[in-house]
Scaffold this active site. Structure first.
Site, PDB file in Angstrom:
ATOM      1  N   GLU A 116      46.848  14.181  14.644  1.00 53.43           N
ATOM      2  CA  GLU A 116      48.231  13.754  14.383  1.00 53.43           C
ATOM      3  C   GLU A 116      48.509  13.592  12.887  1.00 53.43           C
ATOM      4  O   GLU A 116      49.588  13.135  12.499  1.00 53.43           O
ATOM      5  CB  GLU A 116      48.525  12.454  15.130  1.00 53.43           C
ATOM      6  CG  GLU A 116      48.550  12.652  16.640  1.00 53.43           C
ATOM      7  CD  GLU A 116      48.693  11.348  17.421  1.00 53.43           C
ATOM      8  OE1 GLU A 116      48.562  10.277  16.804  1.00 53.43           O
ATOM      9  OE2 GLU A 116      48.917  11.419  18.637  1.00 53.43           O
ATOM     10  N   HIS A 139      50.627   4.644  13.959  1.00 53.29           N
ATOM     11  CA  HIS A 139      50.941   5.054  15.330  1.00 53.29           C
ATOM     12  C   HIS A 139      50.032   4.280  16.265  1.00 53.29           C
ATOM     13  O   HIS A 139      48.806   4.226  16.060  1.00 53.29           O
ATOM     14  CB  HIS A 139      50.716   6.557  15.530  1.00 53.29           C
ATOM     15  CG  HIS A 139      50.628   6.957  16.983  1.00 53.29           C
ATOM     16  ND1 HIS A 139      51.610   6.645  17.887  1.00 53.29           N
ATOM     17  CD2 HIS A 139      49.662   7.604  17.673  1.00 53.29           C
ATOM     18  CE1 HIS A 139      51.262   7.110  19.087  1.00 53.29           C
ATOM     19  NE2 HIS A 139      50.077   7.685  18.979  1.00 53.29           N
ATOM     20  N   HIS A 141      49.911   2.234  20.568  1.00 54.45           N
ATOM     21  CA  HIS A 141      50.392   2.280  21.944  1.00 54.45           C
ATOM     22  C   HIS A 141      50.778   0.875  22.422  1.00 54.45           C
ATOM     23  O   HIS A 141      50.072   0.272  23.241  1.00 54.45           O
ATOM     24  CB  HIS A 141      49.307   2.871  22.851  1.00 54.45           C
ATOM     25  CG  HIS A 141      48.922   4.266  22.500  1.00 54.45           C
ATOM     26  ND1 HIS A 141      47.751   4.861  22.948  1.00 54.45           N
ATOM     27  CD2 HIS A 141      49.548   5.212  21.742  1.00 54.45           C
ATOM     28  CE1 HIS A 141      47.677   6.092  22.495  1.00 54.45           C
ATOM     29  NE2 HIS A 141      48.748   6.327  21.748  1.00 54.45           N
ATOM     30  N   HIS A 212      54.506   7.360  25.662  1.00 55.72           N
ATOM     31  CA  HIS A 212      53.301   7.611  24.858  1.00 55.72           C
ATOM     32  C   HIS A 212      53.014   6.479  23.876  1.00 55.72           C
ATOM     33  O   HIS A 212      51.944   5.882  23.926  1.00 55.72           O
ATOM     34  CB  HIS A 212      53.460   8.939  24.107  1.00 55.72           C
ATOM     35  CG  HIS A 212      52.293   9.314  23.256  1.00 55.72           C
ATOM     36  ND1 HIS A 212      52.112  10.583  22.742  1.00 55.72           N
ATOM     37  CD2 HIS A 212      51.228   8.595  22.771  1.00 55.72           C
ATOM     38  CE1 HIS A 212      51.012  10.627  22.021  1.00 55.72           C
ATOM     39  NE2 HIS A 212      50.459   9.426  22.014  1.00 55.72           N
TER      40      HIS A 212
END
Length: 265
Positions: A116, A139, A141, A212
């Protein structure tokens, strides 16, 4: 391994701190989540004898010769407690097609940046071009934000998703002032997802990858984490109300507008 300059070490230490927050909150299962920092302005002159490794995509030409800290592919967020093991500092080559590792990457001889990474670089380069001071991307979750992205009505638009979180607590309105961008499901690690995330984060504090995770940029890793943490509080409260059997009344739009004017949001 070279000794890091104090300014660089300070930024890498923040990665270690935030990585443990993400793990403790159950926001980083297995190798889920990533952190990157643009260190170019504070790293200084960088040379390395390490081999040039090819990147899987052609990166933006504007990132040529820039220096980043990034988590490795397949590495776990919790392992960033040893920042030189699960992460590395690398320099992009002058064609923006490859990189050299300057520091870290001790997890394996085949160490490589997260898949990513292209998303992170595109975000940071777009922010830089826009004159932003943002140097880092997180990033992760976050459970409640992901759960809310499964809500068939609220996930229809950024405006609906933002309002659902804003209305639950004045602090969410105050500390996520640009709101939350909703990105319909895309293949993870794809250029499509990278481009949509970049566009969203030019207008919002947090971008949600439907079903996601979440992404935020900030001046440093702590600020980027704060955006996601506060937004998730709004989502958590909303879901708690639904689980208790009622739809939340929420802070009114008029009261939120007053808050905006009073605090110049």
């Amino acid at each position: 391994m070279i000794e890091l300059d104090a300014a660089v070490k300070n930024e890498v230490d923040k990665v270690t701190e935030v990585s443990q927050y993400l793990w403790q909150r159950e926001w980083a299962e297995r190798n889920g989540g990533n952190i990157s920092i643009d260190l170019t302005d504070i790293y200084g002159n960088a040379t390395s004898n390490s081999p040039v490794k090819q990147l899987p995509f052609q990166y933006p030409s504007s990132c040529a010769n820039r220096i980043y800290y990034v988590k490795g592919t397949g590495q776990r967020i919790r392992e960033l407690r040893n920042a030189d093991y699960a992460g590395c500092i690398l320099k992009i080559n002058n064609q923006a097609s490859g990189y050299q590792i300057l520091w870290g990457g001790a997890a394996s001889d085949s160490f490589a940046p997260t898949s990513e990474f292209i998303s992170h670089v595109k975000i940071l380069e777009a922010k830089r071009a826009a004159g932003s001071h943002h140097k880092t991307v997180v990033h992760t979750h976050p459970l409640e934000l992901i759960a809310l992205s499964h809500h068939s009505d609220i996930s229809k638009s950024s405006e609906l998703f933002t309002y659902a979180c804003w209305q639950m607590l004045p602090e969410v309105r105050a500390f996520v002032p640009k709101g939350i961008g909703m990105i319909p499901y895309c293949l993870p690690s794809s250029e499509e997802l990278a481009d949509k995330t970049t566009e969203s984060l030019l207008d919002h504090d947090v971008a949600i990858w439907e079903k996601h995770g979440a992404v935020a940029a900030g001046d440093d890793v702590l600020q980027a984490f704060d955006y996601i943490d506060v937004a998730n509080k709004g989502a958590k409260l909303y879901l708690m109300c639904l689980a208790s059997g009622f739809r939340p009344e929420g802070v009114s739009r008029q009261d939120m507008e007053t808050l905006k004017q009073e605090f110049d949001l």
